[in-house]
Scaffold this active site. Structure first.
Site, mmCIF file in Angstrom:
data_model
loop_
_atom_site.group_PDB
_atom_site.id
_atom_site.type_symbol
_atom_site.label_atom_id
_atom_site.label_comp_id
_atom_site.label_asym_id
_atom_site.label_seq_id
_atom_site.Cartn_x
_atom_site.Cartn_y
_atom_site.Cartn_z
ATOM 1 N N CYS A 70 8.387 39.528 -21.037
ATOM 2 C CA CYS A 70 9.541 39.762 -20.157
ATOM 3 C C CYS A 70 10.880 39.701 -20.887
ATOM 4 C CB CYS A 70 9.522 38.779 -18.991
ATOM 5 S SG CYS A 70 8.153 39.076 -17.862
ATOM 6 N N HIS A 93 17.001 38.869 -16.328
ATOM 7 C CA HIS A 93 15.652 39.404 -16.114
ATOM 8 C C HIS A 93 15.303 39.197 -14.642
ATOM 9 C CE1 HIS A 93 11.442 39.987 -16.090
ATOM 10 N NE2 HIS A 93 11.125 38.703 -16.120
ATOM 11 N N ASN A 128 8.948 41.980 -10.344
ATOM 12 C CA ASN A 128 9.149 41.741 -11.777
ATOM 13 C C ASN A 128 8.503 42.877 -12.570
ATOM 14 O OD1 ASN A 128 9.110 40.829 -14.413
ATOM 15 N ND2 ASN A 128 8.483 38.731 -13.905
HETATM 16 C C1 LIG Z 1 4.990 31.501 -8.534
HETATM 17 C C2 LIG Z 1 5.998 30.721 -7.741
HETATM 18 C C3 LIG Z 1 6.776 31.674 -6.827
HETATM 19 C C4 LIG Z 1 5.285 29.701 -6.879
HETATM 20 O O1 LIG Z 1 6.217 28.989 -6.093
HETATM 21 P P1 LIG Z 1 6.097 27.421 -5.929
HETATM 22 O O2 LIG Z 1 7.143 27.021 -4.977
HETATM 23 O O3 LIG Z 1 6.094 26.824 -7.309
HETATM 24 O O4 LIG Z 1 4.702 27.294 -5.250
HETATM 25 P P2 LIG Z 1 3.458 26.443 -5.765
HETATM 26 O O5 LIG Z 1 2.908 27.042 -7.004
HETATM 27 O O6 LIG Z 1 3.874 24.996 -5.775
HETATM 28 O O7 LIG Z 1 2.494 26.695 -4.601
HETATM 29 C C5 LIG Z 1 2.723 26.125 -3.323
HETATM 30 C C6 LIG Z 1 1.576 26.511 -2.456
HETATM 31 O O8 LIG Z 1 1.641 27.910 -2.180
HETATM 32 C C7 LIG Z 1 0.399 28.507 -2.501
HETATM 33 N N1 LIG Z 1 0.611 29.882 -2.934
HETATM 34 C C8 LIG Z 1 0.760 30.378 -4.174
HETATM 35 N N2 LIG Z 1 0.924 31.704 -4.126
HETATM 36 C C9 LIG Z 1 0.911 32.050 -2.825
HETATM 37 C C10 LIG Z 1 1.038 33.257 -2.135
HETATM 38 N N3 LIG Z 1 1.235 34.422 -2.760
HETATM 39 N N4 LIG Z 1 0.982 33.250 -0.786
HETATM 40 C C11 LIG Z 1 0.805 32.106 -0.114
HETATM 41 N N5 LIG Z 1 0.661 30.915 -0.711
HETATM 42 C C12 LIG Z 1 0.710 30.888 -2.045
HETATM 43 C C13 LIG Z 1 -0.174 27.656 -3.593
HETATM 44 O O9 LIG Z 1 -1.567 27.809 -3.660
HETATM 45 C C14 LIG Z 1 0.222 26.275 -3.128
HETATM 46 O O10 LIG Z 1 -0.681 25.849 -2.154
HETATM 47 P P3 LIG Z 1 -1.175 24.321 -2.107
HETATM 48 O O11 LIG Z 1 0.082 23.527 -1.910
HETATM 49 O O12 LIG Z 1 -2.110 24.326 -0.977
HETATM 50 O O13 LIG Z 1 -1.809 24.081 -3.439
HETATM 51 C C15 LIG Z 1 6.981 29.952 -8.657
HETATM 52 O O14 LIG Z 1 6.305 28.962 -9.380
HETATM 53 C C16 LIG Z 1 7.678 30.842 -9.614
HETATM 54 O O15 LIG Z 1 8.527 31.609 -9.218
HETATM 55 N N6 LIG Z 1 7.357 30.744 -10.934
HETATM 56 C C17 LIG Z 1 7.902 31.608 -11.930
HETATM 57 C C18 LIG Z 1 7.257 32.911 -11.781
HETATM 58 C C19 LIG Z 1 7.861 33.990 -12.595
HETATM 59 O O16 LIG Z 1 8.826 34.547 -12.191
HETATM 60 N N7 LIG Z 1 7.261 34.292 -13.726
HETATM 61 C C20 LIG Z 1 7.606 35.334 -14.558
HETATM 62 C C21 LIG Z 1 8.720 34.925 -15.421
HETATM 63 S S1 LIG Z 1 8.823 36.009 -16.765
#
Ligand SMILES: CC(C)(COP(=O)(O)OP(=O)(O)OC[C@H]1O[C@@H](n2cnc3c(N)ncnc32)[C@H](O)[C@@H]1OP(=O)(O)O)[C@@H](O)C(=O)NCCC(=O)NCCS
Length: 323
Positions: A113, A250, A280
């Site tokens: 990325c 980004h 993304n």
């Molecule tokens: C991926 C992301 C959105 C997850 O958000 P978060 O607030 O951290 O959520 P969590 O990972 O704590 O998950 C919370 C809950 O939602 C659930 N969950 C994850 N993806 C889900 C989806 N698409 N739909 C519904 N629930 C989802 C998880 O399983 C978790 O459930 P649990 O509490 O029962 O275990 C976040 O971590 C993020 O933005 N990370 C960076 C991602 C990114 O942009 N990467 C590329 C950078 S180059």
């Protein structure tokens, strides 16, 4: 001194749009969760017979036409991509040929990325040193091909797309008022390669593998490293953060974009966010945002833009450009 000045932009998003609702039949998720956690509303998905090079050619052609120059005057094509058509040759060589560019060189850069920031840094080096005059820098990705469509934590985050900037060497005064790239800084730290990776590749499994991500770690690093990279550039230039007209990070996720802005005390109305409409697109995301916001009238000539990124590796960096 010679500066790398943008003389044309282009972008291409595949025709097929996939909404958040479309995921409800694939994984356990819903539109509300995706919008609240990421800001993403939709993404574009390349057709079966549409490849990264096809997306790149559309974007590159548009940038060349916008600049009104002959393709033959371009002496370097850089394609930033993690999803090349094939293992070899470099996608950039196919793009070079299909755009009618017959001289100079073409190569790919893989910094996930952060790919576009890396490519701009390399392009700037070529231009400032006099090794190239016109450089076409393209970010192009088909992440839909490396997604794990059973993993709701990642498959909802990414989309396909391409965008391009055409850079031209222009003689400027050598001050911060110059147009063009004023700063480009890139970094990497390989100790956390497992945070964002595919489970295979050419030399390991002889397949391309599918993606997995430690979401929280990536999130935490994104809102730390990207502000640091912007600060590094502004300190190097001797400019206050308030001199930034637009923060164009980004486009990973709306919460990350606003988190980066907050750390830098840059208000939300000065952060360009286009991720809602294309998700993304990895190396294509910064040029997509630049193309969209310069066409809708937000980004204007002579404005100062800071463009940070973070990606797998980890890799990160920032370029600062006067448009
Ligand atoms: C991926 C992301 C959105 C997850 O958000 P978060 O607030 O951290 O959520 P969590 O990972 O704590 O998950 C919370 C809950 O939602 C659930 N969950 C994850 N993806 C889900 C989806 N698409 N739909 C519904 N629930 C989802 C998880 O399983 C978790 O459930 P649990 O509490 O029962 O275990 C976040 O971590 C993020 O933005 N990370 C960076 C991602 C990114 O942009 N990467 C590329 C950078 S180059």
């Amino acid at each position: 001194m010679r500066r790398a000045v943008v003389i044309g932009t282009g972008a291409y998003l595949p025709e097929r749009v996939m909404t958040n609702a479309d995921f409800e039949s694939i994984v356990e998720t819903n539109n509300q969760w995706i919008v609240e956690r990421t800001g993403i509303e939709q993404r574009h998905i390349a057709a079966e017979n549409e490849y990264t090079s096809d997306l790149a050619v559309h974007a590159g052609k548009q940038a060349i036409e916008a600049a009104g120059i002959a393709p033959d005057t371009i002496d370097l094509v850089i394609v930033a991509t993690t999803t090349p058509d094939d293992t070899m040759p470099a996608t950039a060589t196919k793009v070079q040929y299909r755009l009618g560019i017959t001289k100079g060189a073409a190569f790919d850069i893989n910094a996930a990325c952060s790919g576009f920031v890396y490519a701009m840094s390399v392009a700037n080096g070529f231009i400032v040193s006099g090794q190239a005059r016109r450089v076409l820098v393209i970010g192009a990705e088909t992440y839909s091909r490396i997604l794990d469509w059973k993993d709701r934590g990642t498959c909802i985050l990414f989309g396909d797309g391409a965008a391009a900037l055409l850079l031209d060497a222009k003689e400027q005064n050598g001050t911060n008022d110059d147009r063009g790239i004023l700063f480009a800084g890139i970094h990497s730290d390989g100790q956390h390669t497992d945070w964002l990776r595919t489970n295979g590749g050419v030399s390991t499994t002889k397949t391309s593998g599918v993606m997995s991500m430690a979401g929280k770690e990536i999130y935490r690093n994104a809102i730390t490293r990207m502000p640091e990279a912007v600060q590094e550039g502004m300190i190097a230039l001797g400019l206050p953060l308030s001199a930034i007209d637009w923060l164009v990070p980004h486009q990973a996720n709306l919460r990350i974009l606003h988190g980066v802005g907050q750390k830098l005390h840059i208000s939300e109305d000065k952060v360009i966010a286009t991720v809602q409409k294309h998700a993304n697109t990895s190396a294509a995301s910064i040029p997509l945002a630049l193309h969209i916001a310069s066409h809708d009238g937000r980004i204007k000539t002579d404005q100062l833009l800071a463009c940070p990124a973070l990606g797998a590796g980890l890799t990160w960096g920032c370029f600062i450009i006067r448009w």
